[in-house]
Design an enzyme around this catalytic site. Structure first.
Site, PDB file in Angstrom:
ATOM      1  CB  SER A 140      90.364  45.843  59.056  1.00 10.45           C
ATOM      2  OG  SER A 140      91.346  46.895  59.465  1.00 10.45           O
ATOM      3  CE1 TYR A 153      94.762  42.577  59.201  1.00  9.86           C
ATOM      4  CE2 TYR A 153      94.787  44.864  58.997  1.00  9.86           C
ATOM      5  CZ  TYR A 153      94.157  43.835  59.628  1.00  9.86           C
ATOM      6  OH  TYR A 153      93.250  43.733  60.236  1.00  9.86           O
TER       7      TYR A 153
END
Length: 231
Positions: A140, A153
């Site tokens: 990501s 995250y």
């Protein structure tokens, strides 16, 4: 003949979103695809759209090493080999360190980091033995860019980058390729809960196309990392 004819691919997180798009595109390009994920009904819905003789549903929790090991065994028993593994299973929770939600941290660490490692360790022995194969980790942009609510995250996705970089060095000259793909915001059910509807987003198909690009390079070329952003 399509570009991935008779290649055998395992896709985790294949029941929806990015994983579903990847699995569908690989199948369209001729691959035999094993769909893995926690939700059997969602996996079966995806499988129902594909040719039944070239798809296999294997409910799998990537945080469970034994289930991941079994997934790779079933893929090989069903289709006779293992060429491509896509680590698409992931979890994104908005959890600040100062929220002290340790259970949420543990969950993201288990899925995003341990799941990536468990999948790699289950697939690589076969790939190394045959001196070929391609492992792709869906990371990501958040692994590079941190917001006030994405610390945990982002840390897990930074770990996915590091794992991929380390594997590239470990696997040099073995014939086995490894790639990380870092999407920006993608229009999925997961992101819909956390982001404004007017923010520019990618389509899951965009990430699937990036995966296909990495998989279809010449044998002597390894694409280590791809970043995909909306414009």
């Amino acid at each position: 003949m399509t570009v991935l004819t008779d290649k055998i691919a395992v896709v985790t997180g294949a029941g929806s979103g990015i994983g579903e798009a990847i699995a569908t595109l690989l199948h369209e390009e001729g691959a035999k695809v094993v769909l893995a994920g926690r939700n059997k009904d969602k996996l079966q819905n995806v499988a129902n759209q594909l040719a039944q003789d070239s798809v296999k549903v294997v409910p799998t929790d990537v945080t469970n090493k034994e289930e991941v090991d079994e997934l790779m065994k079933i893929a090989q028993q069903t289709f006779g080999g293992l060429d491509i593994v896509i680590n698409s299973a992931g979890q994104m929770l908005s959890s600040k360190i100062t929220d002290y939600q340790v259970d949420e941290w543990d969950s993201m660490i288990d899925v995003n980091i341990k799941g990536t490692l468990y999948t790699a360790q289950a697939a690589l022995p076969t790939m190394l033995e045959q001196s070929s194969g391609h492992l792709i980790n869906i990371a990501s942009i958040s692994g590079f860019e941190v917001t006030k609510s994405s610390t945990i995250y982002s840390a897990t996705k930074a770990a996915v980058h590091t794992i991929t970089q380390g594997l590239e060095k470990e696997l040099a000259k073995t014939g086995v390729k490894v790639t990380s793909i870092s999407p920006g915001m993608v229009d999925t059910a997961i992101t819909a809960a956390y982001n404004p509807s007017d923010r520019k987003k990618l389509d899951p198909q965009d990430i699937a196309e990036a995966v296909l690009y990495a998989l279809t390079q010449p044998k002597h070329v390894n694409v280590n990392e791809i970043t995909v952003r909306p414009v």
